[in-house]
Design a protein around this motif. Structure first.
Motif, PDB file in Angstrom:
ATOM      1  N   LYS A 427       0.822  -1.251   0.103  1.00  0.00           N
ATOM      2  CA  LYS A 427      -0.100   0.219  -0.373  1.00  0.00           C
ATOM      3  C   LYS A 427       1.507   1.194   0.179  1.00  0.00           C
ATOM      4  O   LYS A 427       0.523   1.868  -1.052  1.00  0.00           O
ATOM      5  CB  LYS A 427      -1.079  -0.020   1.321  1.00  0.00           C
ATOM      6  CG  LYS A 427      -2.087   0.686   1.023  1.00  0.00           C
ATOM      7  CD  LYS A 427      -3.142   0.664   2.404  1.00  0.00           C
ATOM      8  CE  LYS A 427      -4.044   1.947   2.760  1.00  0.00           C
ATOM      9  NZ  LYS A 427      -4.406   1.848   3.624  1.00  0.00           N
ATOM     10  N   VAL A 428       1.837   1.146   0.644  1.00  0.00           N
ATOM     11  CA  VAL A 428       3.074   2.345   0.810  1.00  0.00           C
ATOM     12  C   VAL A 428       3.494   2.666  -0.455  1.00  0.00           C
ATOM     13  O   VAL A 428       3.812   3.366  -0.889  1.00  0.00           O
ATOM     14  CB  VAL A 428       4.568   1.897   2.304  1.00  0.00           C
ATOM     15  CG1 VAL A 428       5.005   3.312   2.209  1.00  0.00           C
ATOM     16  CG2 VAL A 428       3.269   2.683   3.278  1.00  0.00           C
ATOM     17  N   VAL A 429       4.207   1.248  -1.280  1.00  0.00           N
ATOM     18  CA  VAL A 429       4.835   1.248  -2.564  1.00  0.00           C
ATOM     19  C   VAL A 429       3.362   2.072  -3.541  1.00  0.00           C
ATOM     20  O   VAL A 429       4.002   3.102  -4.435  1.00  0.00           O
ATOM     21  CB  VAL A 429       4.851   0.166  -2.726  1.00  0.00           C
ATOM     22  CG1 VAL A 429       5.537  -0.234  -4.315  1.00  0.00           C
ATOM     23  CG2 VAL A 429       6.309  -0.804  -2.119  1.00  0.00           C
ATOM     24  N   ASN A 430       2.526   1.389  -3.492  1.00  0.00           N
ATOM     25  CA  ASN A 430       0.751   1.992  -3.918  1.00  0.00           C
ATOM     26  C   ASN A 430       0.954   3.942  -4.350  1.00  0.00           C
ATOM     27  O   ASN A 430       1.249   4.285  -5.104  1.00  0.00           O
ATOM     28  CB  ASN A 430       0.507   1.894  -4.473  1.00  0.00           C
ATOM     29  CG  ASN A 430      -0.157   0.194  -5.433  1.00  0.00           C
ATOM     30  OD1 ASN A 430       0.401  -0.387  -5.061  1.00  0.00           O
ATOM     31  ND2 ASN A 430      -0.487  -0.773  -4.514  1.00  0.00           N
ATOM     32  N   GLY A 436       6.007   9.755  -7.222  1.00  0.00           N
ATOM     33  CA  GLY A 436       7.323   9.289  -7.869  1.00  0.00           C
ATOM     34  C   GLY A 436       8.755   9.710  -6.280  1.00  0.00           C
ATOM     35  O   GLY A 436       9.553  10.152  -6.765  1.00  0.00           O
ATOM     36  N   ILE A 437       8.527   8.631  -5.539  1.00  0.00           N
ATOM     37  CA  ILE A 437       8.626   8.178  -4.444  1.00  0.00           C
ATOM     38  C   ILE A 437      10.048   6.996  -4.880  1.00  0.00           C
ATOM     39  O   ILE A 437      10.509   7.071  -5.870  1.00  0.00           O
ATOM     40  CB  ILE A 437       8.341   7.216  -3.359  1.00  0.00           C
ATOM     41  CG1 ILE A 437       8.756   7.010  -1.920  1.00  0.00           C
ATOM     42  CG2 ILE A 437       8.351   5.992  -3.705  1.00  0.00           C
ATOM     43  CD1 ILE A 437       7.995   6.723  -1.119  1.00  0.00           C
ATOM     44  N   SER A 438      11.318   7.812  -3.998  1.00  0.00           N
ATOM     45  CA  SER A 438      12.676   6.974  -4.095  1.00  0.00           C
ATOM     46  C   SER A 438      12.797   6.048  -3.555  1.00  0.00           C
ATOM     47  O   SER A 438      11.841   6.359  -2.502  1.00  0.00           O
ATOM     48  CB  SER A 438      13.765   8.402  -3.953  1.00  0.00           C
ATOM     49  OG  SER A 438      13.686   8.713  -2.621  1.00  0.00           O
ATOM     50  N   ASP A 439      13.455   5.340  -3.892  1.00  0.00           N
ATOM     51  CA  ASP A 439      14.088   4.128  -3.160  1.00  0.00           C
ATOM     52  C   ASP A 439      14.681   4.607  -1.457  1.00  0.00           C
ATOM     53  O   ASP A 439      14.142   3.583  -0.264  1.00  0.00           O
ATOM     54  CB  ASP A 439      15.273   2.886  -3.947  1.00  0.00           C
ATOM     55  CG  ASP A 439      16.506   4.038  -3.945  1.00  0.00           C
ATOM     56  OD1 ASP A 439      16.599   4.785  -4.159  1.00  0.00           O
ATOM     57  OD2 ASP A 439      16.912   3.107  -4.543  1.00  0.00           O
ATOM     58  N   VAL A 467       3.229   2.083 -16.690  1.00  0.00           N
ATOM     59  CA  VAL A 467       3.555   3.057 -15.401  1.00  0.00           C
ATOM     60  C   VAL A 467       4.654   3.281 -15.722  1.00  0.00           C
ATOM     61  O   VAL A 467       5.344   4.626 -15.576  1.00  0.00           O
ATOM     62  CB  VAL A 467       3.834   2.265 -14.378  1.00  0.00           C
ATOM     63  CG1 VAL A 467       3.369   2.939 -13.872  1.00  0.00           C
ATOM     64  CG2 VAL A 467       1.776   2.356 -14.338  1.00  0.00           C
ATOM     65  N   ALA A 468       5.691   2.899 -16.114  1.00  0.00           N
ATOM     66  CA  ALA A 468       7.314   3.114 -16.338  1.00  0.00           C
ATOM     67  C   ALA A 468       7.520   3.731 -16.804  1.00  0.00           C
ATOM     68  O   ALA A 468       8.399   4.743 -17.153  1.00  0.00           O
ATOM     69  CB  ALA A 468       8.602   2.295 -15.848  1.00  0.00           C
ATOM     70  N   LEU A 469       7.056   3.506 -18.331  1.00  0.00           N
ATOM     71  CA  LEU A 469       7.374   4.016 -19.857  1.00  0.00           C
ATOM     72  C   LEU A 469       6.685   4.775 -19.397  1.00  0.00           C
ATOM     73  O   LEU A 469       7.247   6.187 -19.896  1.00  0.00           O
ATOM     74  CB  LEU A 469       6.456   3.337 -20.983  1.00  0.00           C
ATOM     75  CG  LEU A 469       6.761   3.821 -21.968  1.00  0.00           C
ATOM     76  CD1 LEU A 469       7.974   4.037 -22.605  1.00  0.00           C
ATOM     77  CD2 LEU A 469       5.613   3.252 -23.139  1.00  0.00           C
ATOM     78  N   PHE A 470       5.207   5.747 -18.743  1.00  0.00           N
ATOM     79  CA  PHE A 470       4.856   7.283 -19.041  1.00  0.00           C
ATOM     80  C   PHE A 470       5.173   8.005 -17.986  1.00  0.00           C
ATOM     81  O   PHE A 470       5.554   9.036 -18.652  1.00  0.00           O
ATOM     82  CB  PHE A 470       3.471   5.755 -17.995  1.00  0.00           C
ATOM     83  CG  PHE A 470       2.145   7.324 -17.555  1.00  0.00           C
ATOM     84  CD1 PHE A 470       1.794   8.063 -18.030  1.00  0.00           C
ATOM     85  CD2 PHE A 470       1.970   7.784 -15.881  1.00  0.00           C
ATOM     86  CE1 PHE A 470       1.233   9.737 -17.889  1.00  0.00           C
ATOM     87  CE2 PHE A 470       1.432   9.275 -15.756  1.00  0.00           C
ATOM     88  CZ  PHE A 470       0.847  10.069 -16.393  1.00  0.00           C
ATOM     89  N   ALA A 511       8.059  15.368  -9.473  1.00  0.00           N
ATOM     90  CA  ALA A 511       6.830  17.202  -9.252  1.00  0.00           C
ATOM     91  C   ALA A 511       6.416  16.870 -10.455  1.00  0.00           C
ATOM     92  O   ALA A 511       4.884  15.957 -10.822  1.00  0.00           O
ATOM     93  CB  ALA A 511       6.895  18.471  -8.931  1.00  0.00           C
ATOM     94  N   ALA A 512       7.059  16.377 -11.641  1.00  0.00           N
ATOM     95  CA  ALA A 512       6.231  16.076 -12.995  1.00  0.00           C
ATOM     96  C   ALA A 512       5.788  14.959 -12.665  1.00  0.00           C
ATOM     97  O   ALA A 512       4.609  15.097 -13.465  1.00  0.00           O
ATOM     98  CB  ALA A 512       7.159  16.112 -13.956  1.00  0.00           C
ATOM     99  N   MET A 513       6.018  14.013 -12.458  1.00  0.00           N
ATOM    100  CA  MET A 513       5.580  11.884 -12.406  1.00  0.00           C
ATOM    101  C   MET A 513       3.749  12.413 -11.779  1.00  0.00           C
ATOM    102  O   MET A 513       2.827  11.544 -11.826  1.00  0.00           O
ATOM    103  CB  MET A 513       6.803  11.463 -11.504  1.00  0.00           C
ATOM    104  CG  MET A 513       7.396  11.103 -12.171  1.00  0.00           C
ATOM    105  SD  MET A 513       8.685  10.426 -11.664  1.00  0.00           S
ATOM    106  CE  MET A 513       8.016   8.736 -11.461  1.00  0.00           C
ATOM    107  N   ASN A 514       3.626  13.235 -10.425  1.00  0.00           N
ATOM    108  CA  ASN A 514       2.567  13.612  -9.500  1.00  0.00           C
ATOM    109  C   ASN A 514       1.556  14.328 -10.086  1.00  0.00           C
ATOM    110  O   ASN A 514       0.586  14.145 -10.202  1.00  0.00           O
ATOM    111  CB  ASN A 514       3.393  13.790  -7.982  1.00  0.00           C
ATOM    112  CG  ASN A 514       2.026  14.087  -7.880  1.00  0.00           C
ATOM    113  OD1 ASN A 514       1.697  15.117  -7.294  1.00  0.00           O
ATOM    114  ND2 ASN A 514       0.770  13.235  -7.690  1.00  0.00           N
TER     115      ASN A 514
END
Length: 597
Positions: A427-430, A436-439, A467-470, A511-514
């Motif tokens: 859920k946290v990952v989702n 755009g969370i980093s590792d 999703v990665a491609l998007f 920010a661009a991803m979100n």
């Protein structure tokens, strides 16, 4: 020339630069108002036509509900008139012009005007153009301040020989100029909106929403002062006990609200490890949990201190004589398009812990025939991500009504039956992916090694490659264009892509991803609000929409309308936008806001 400088700034996103240009360069014939403001006692023998600029002269436009109203300025392109409020309330011609939908109004912050005049029993309708909202769509970083907005177009509201606060006016000339320029600049600004494909967003979403929000602010939401005070006493007692316990554990008295003194106690007196150069932030305290009993007490103290200062004492001062709070919904503040609220801020009532959530028990109607209905979108940002990325695997999960977090857990941990802990981590990952969370960010959030977090993110993108491609395409386009867009064309300009600082560049990418996801979710709930408000009015229901909190809408519902309102809200929310995944909503009725879930 100023015109060329202005166009250059518009083209290259240097709009804040306009505010720094010396006054002498701002003089331009096309941006000057050569009309005198005429103070009149009524509109007899004055014909302003069917398109008028309007401004309300307020003592404090930041708190327009409480602010004294001095007068009303009206303008066409050839004349500016000003009536003090006592005269305005007696002038039937003015009152009918203001109420008439067919007389187009051009304004700066029409919502504030509508709410402020309602207090004076004056109705105003017919918004056609709002220079604040238009400017916000062109540049979401603009400040809600008339001079800052007018600066974008080379307009100076005050004469060179006067220094006037634009927040506290009682000045017919300033009010007259705002009314005049709201009308005068509209054609040029509408062309700018069309250039950035934001005209439809402006006319069909933001302008109708302005009146909907004004109605919600005027209606207000009940808050029991007695109930809130009782919670306050309970929490203040808890604070007092925590204070005594913290002093005992520290072996001395000190100012618990002072980060410097807390740092001195923790790192010098108690010898706890100081990895962040004296910082005592929540993250630092959480990292120290288990190393000394004082840490848990300090975290509890901060929680109760915020509850008392922000929610108890903070909210009580905003209860009006009608027993309600009338929060202001900020339509032109956030960079993503989301609404925020102030006076008071209802968006940040935490529901993560029971003590914060309990505050919602103080919101209820003192009328047995009225209940509160709360409905919110379920996993809206993940659904929008599935739609925007056109990821078939994600789409299938939502179409089959599968548990999205359990499904992600299977992919991230490569198991057939994930445990509860694995589902919670997924859920946290989702939700992290959406931002755009980093590792590193995920590792900190879950309290796991960076290597493990990196593997979880890689597994997610492996399972959902679209999703990665998007995200890659979004970032690439953002770097190329300087902005990213929502589904309805709302732009967020990001200047940090080419910054020399790595952290700034990474923030711009996140920010661009979100932005397209969060911004599209914001647009979606705004569309739902407009349609619901319209349907409630058309059906002459007594019930009303009263609050918006993130993805949640809250309604005052009369018991004899429960079924109709519930169906209306559910249907309008579900079909507000056409996505290739179903939109789901959750909620229910309750006596209090707390119970309405």
């Amino acid at each position: 020339s100023f015109k060329e400088i202005s166009e250059f700034c518009q083209r290259y996103g240097l709009k804040q630069f306009m505010n720094k240009i010396p006054e002498k360069w701002k003089k331009s014939d096309s941006n000057q108002c050569n009309l005198e403001v005429e103070v009149v006692s009524n509109l007899n023998n004055i014909d302003l036509g069917n398109e008028i600029g309007i401004e309300v002269d307020l003592y404090d436009r930041n708190d327009y509900f409480r602010s004294e109203v001095f007068g009303i300025a009206l303008s066409n392109k050839n004349k500016i008139v000003y009536l003090n409020i006592a005269d305005a309330k007696k002038d039937q011609k003015l009152l009918s012009i203001l109420a008439d939908e067919k007389v187009a109004k051009y304004a700066y912050d029409f919502k504030a005007i509508k709410a402020a005049l309602h207090k004076e029993n004056i109705e105003v309708n017919g918004l056609k153009f709002d220079i604040l909202i238009a400017s916000y769509l062109l540049d979401s970083t603009i400040k809600n301040n008339p001079q800052a907005v007018m600066n974008l177009y080379g307009i100076d509201l005050k004469s060179s020989d006067e220094e006037i606060s634009l927040l506290s006016t009682n000045n017919p000339e300033i009010a007259g100029k705002i009314a005049y320029f709201s009308l005068f600049t509209s054609d040029k600004i509408l062309v700018e909106l069309e250039k950035v494909n934001a005209l439809k967003l402006f006319n069909e979403l933001e302008i109708p929403l302005t009146s909907t929000l004004a109605d919600m602010e005027i209606e207000g939401f009940p808050l029991s002062k007695d109930d809130l005070t009782n919670f306050g006493q309970e929490y203040k007692e808890k604070l007092k006990n925590l204070t005594d316990e913290i002093y005992a554990l520290a072996g001395t008295k000190f100012n618990i609200s002072s980060p410097k003194q807390v740092g001195d106690i923790l790192f010098n007196k108690l010898g706890l490890p100081d990895h962040e150069k004296g910082s005592t932030s929540v993250d630092v305290l959480n990292s120290l949990l288990g190393q000394h009993p004082i840490i848990e007490k300090l975290l509890d103290y901060r929680k109760y201190f915020k509850l008392v200062t922000t929610y108890i004492d903070g909210f009580i001062q905003h209860i009006y004589p009608d027993g309600k709070i009338h929060t202001s919904f900020n339509q032109a503040v956030t960079q993503t398009g989301r609404l925020s609220s102030s006076n008071p801020n209802l968006q940040n009532i935490s529901i993560r812990d029971e003590e914060s959530k309990n505050i919602r028990k103080s919101f209820y109607y003192d009328n047995e025939n009225i209940e509160i209905l709360s409905y919110d979108y379920s996993q809206i940002e993940l659904r929008i991500l599935a739609h925007l990325s056109n990821c078939q695997k994600l789409i299938d999960v939502f179409k089959s009504n599968e548990d999205i977090h359990a499904s992600t857990a299977k992919n991230v941990f490569k198991v057939d039956k994930p445990s509860d802990l694995q589902r919670r981590k997924a859920k946290v990952v989702n939700f992290g992916i959406v931002y755009g969370i980093s590792d590193w960010g995920l590792a900190e959030e879950l309290g796991i090694p960076v290597k493990e977090a990196k593997e979880m993110i890689e597994n997610f993108y492996q399972a959902y490659p679209e999703v990665a491609l998007f995200f890659k395409q979004i970032v690439d386009n953002g770097i190329k264009d300087g902005f990213v867009s929502t589904m309805l064309g709302r732009r967020r300009y990001l200047a940090g892509f080419h910054d020399s600082n790595y952290q700034v560049r990474e923030f711009a990418k996140r920010a661009a991803m979100n932005a397209p996801i969060q911004g599209s979710a914001a647009d979606l709930i705004k569309l739902a609000m407009i349609r619901i408000a319209k349907a409630i009015k058309e059906n002459n229901y007594k019930s009303k929409m009263v609050l918006q909190i993130h993805d949640e809408l809250i309604f005052k519902v009369y018991k004899d309308e429960k079924e109709q309102i519930k169906n209306l809200v559910m249907n309008e929310m579900k079909r507000a936008m056409e996505l290739n995944v179903p939109l789901e909503v959750d909620g229910g009725f309750g006596r209090t806001w707390y119970d309405a879930k």
